[in-house]
Design a protein around this motif. Structure first.
Motif, PDB file in Angstrom:
ATOM      1  N   ASP A   1       3.944   7.161   2.720  1.00 26.00           N
ATOM      2  CA  ASP A   1       3.665   6.053   3.623  1.00 26.00           C
ATOM      3  C   ASP A   1       3.646   4.781   2.788  1.00 26.00           C
ATOM      4  O   ASP A   1       2.921   4.700   1.801  1.00 26.00           O
ATOM      5  CB  ASP A   1       2.304   6.274   4.302  1.00 26.00           C
ATOM      6  N   TYR A   2       4.439   3.814   3.176  1.00 21.49           N
ATOM      7  CA  TYR A   2       4.516   2.538   2.467  1.00 21.49           C
ATOM      8  C   TYR A   2       4.305   1.414   3.463  1.00 21.49           C
ATOM      9  O   TYR A   2       4.905   1.410   4.542  1.00 21.49           O
ATOM     10  CB  TYR A   2       5.883   2.362   1.779  1.00 21.49           C
ATOM     11  N   ARG A   3       3.434   0.446   3.102  1.00 20.39           N
ATOM     12  CA  ARG A   3       3.240  -0.739   3.930  1.00 20.39           C
ATOM     13  C   ARG A   3       3.209  -1.958   3.033  1.00 20.39           C
ATOM     14  O   ARG A   3       2.479  -1.985   2.043  1.00 20.39           O
ATOM     15  CB  ARG A   3       1.898  -0.684   4.676  1.00 20.39           C
TER      16      ARG A   3
ATOM     17  N   LEU B   1      -0.582  -2.091  -4.618  1.00 22.37           N
ATOM     18  CA  LEU B   1       0.174  -2.835  -5.624  1.00 22.37           C
ATOM     19  C   LEU B   1      -0.200  -4.306  -5.485  1.00 22.37           C
ATOM     20  O   LEU B   1      -0.045  -4.896  -4.419  1.00 22.37           O
ATOM     21  CB  LEU B   1       1.670  -2.620  -5.399  1.00 22.37           C
ATOM     22  N   LEU B   2      -0.731  -4.884  -6.570  1.00 18.79           N
ATOM     23  CA  LEU B   2      -1.187  -6.272  -6.558  1.00 18.79           C
ATOM     24  C   LEU B   2      -0.027  -7.211  -6.846  1.00 18.79           C
ATOM     25  O   LEU B   2       0.780  -6.964  -7.735  1.00 18.79           O
ATOM     26  CB  LEU B   2      -2.285  -6.467  -7.611  1.00 18.79           C
ATOM     27  N   GLU B   3       0.024  -8.303  -6.105  1.00 12.82           N
ATOM     28  CA  GLU B   3       1.108  -9.281  -6.221  1.00 12.82           C
ATOM     29  C   GLU B   3       0.523 -10.671  -6.453  1.00 12.82           C
ATOM     30  O   GLU B   3      -0.408 -11.066  -5.747  1.00 12.82           O
ATOM     31  CB  GLU B   3       1.921  -9.275  -4.920  1.00 12.82           C
TER      32      GLU B   3
ATOM     33  N   ASN C   1      -1.802 -11.364   1.532  1.00 16.87           N
ATOM     34  CA  ASN C   1      -3.156 -10.891   1.784  1.00 16.87           C
ATOM     35  C   ASN C   1      -3.968 -11.184   0.525  1.00 16.87           C
ATOM     36  O   ASN C   1      -3.800 -10.533  -0.499  1.00 16.87           O
ATOM     37  CB  ASN C   1      -3.153  -9.398   2.106  1.00 16.87           C
ATOM     38  N   ASP C   2      -4.839 -12.182   0.605  1.00 23.08           N
ATOM     39  CA  ASP C   2      -5.600 -12.645  -0.565  1.00 23.08           C
ATOM     40  C   ASP C   2      -6.384 -11.544  -1.269  1.00 23.08           C
ATOM     41  O   ASP C   2      -6.696 -11.667  -2.451  1.00 23.08           O
ATOM     42  CB  ASP C   2      -6.578 -13.760  -0.165  1.00 23.08           C
TER      43      ASP C   2
ATOM     44  N   ASN D   1       0.856  -1.181   0.000  1.00 23.33           N
ATOM     45  CA  ASN D   1       0.000   0.000   0.000  1.00 23.33           C
ATOM     46  C   ASN D   1       0.891   1.229   0.000  1.00 23.33           C
ATOM     47  O   ASN D   1       1.836   1.313   0.772  1.00 23.33           O
ATOM     48  CB  ASN D   1      -0.908  -0.009   1.236  1.00 23.33           C
ATOM     49  N   TRP D   2       0.552   2.180  -0.852  1.00 22.32           N
ATOM     50  CA  TRP D   2       1.350   3.393  -1.032  1.00 22.32           C
ATOM     51  C   TRP D   2       0.499   4.604  -0.677  1.00 22.32           C
ATOM     52  O   TRP D   2      -0.562   4.818  -1.260  1.00 22.32           O
ATOM     53  CB  TRP D   2       1.844   3.485  -2.473  1.00 22.32           C
TER      54      TRP D   2
END
Length: 177
Positions: free
Chosen positions: A170-172, A56-58, A63-64, A49-50
């Motif tokens: 903020d980056y998580r 950003l999808l991986e 996290n499904d 999350n930015w």
């Protein structure tokens, strides 16, 4: 490492443990080769999350809710239904065009990575769609270039939130829920 990713890692330090992905299996499941730029971005940052706005999808995200494969399935179906009633953007008018979601916005707006006509994934560009609407914006850049440009305030958008980006980033990294 491409120049945009190098600059992004200066702006926001990536996690110390890079993500590993079986790209061959992912690409086989999607039926398409993904851009190196996207794969490098995921390797560095993973699902994330930015600025409390962009996700950003991986593929295989812990996290499904942010799994690229799941999003691609949902978006393909949603767009096919949408284009029965609305005109496709000119950039996607070619029958071989395809949209692959590499990120989404907090308001669950539509996907951002467009596969334009042609087989070379290194030439793919970014498109943004408004939630529940037919407005699209096209950015002739890669996903990492567009993320960096958005974070640095260099993307002018009528669709992205005026509160994005934050003044202090903020980056998580996304984890299992």
């Amino acid at each position: 490492m491409n120049a945009a990713l190098a600059r992004l890692t200066q702006l926001i330090t990536p996690p110390s443990e890079p993500r590993t992905t079986d790209w061959d299996a992912v690409q086989e499941q999607l039926g398409v080769t993904l851009p190196t730029d996207y794969k490098d971005l995921i390797h560095a940052y993973g699902g994330s999350n930015w600025d409390d706005y962009l996700y950003l999808l991986e593929p295989g995200c812990p996290n499904d809710n942010y799994d690229l494969i799941e999003w691609e399935d949902q978006q393909t179906e949603a767009l096919e239904g949408l284009w029965e009633f609305e005109k496709k953007p000119d950039e996607l008018a070619d029958a071989s065009s395809r949209v692959i979601p590499w990120a989404h916005h907090r308001q669950r707006r539509m996907p951002l990575l467009a596969r334009e006509a042609g087989p070379d994934p290194e030439q793919w560009t970014v498109m943004v769609n408004e939630a529940r609407g037919d407005r699209w914006e096209h950015y002739p850049m890669t996903c990492t270039e567009s993320l960096l440009a958005a974070l640095e305030g260099d993307v002018q958008s009528d669709i992205l939130s005026s509160r994005f980006p934050l003044t202090t980033h903020d980056y998580r990294q996304l984890t299992a829920v």
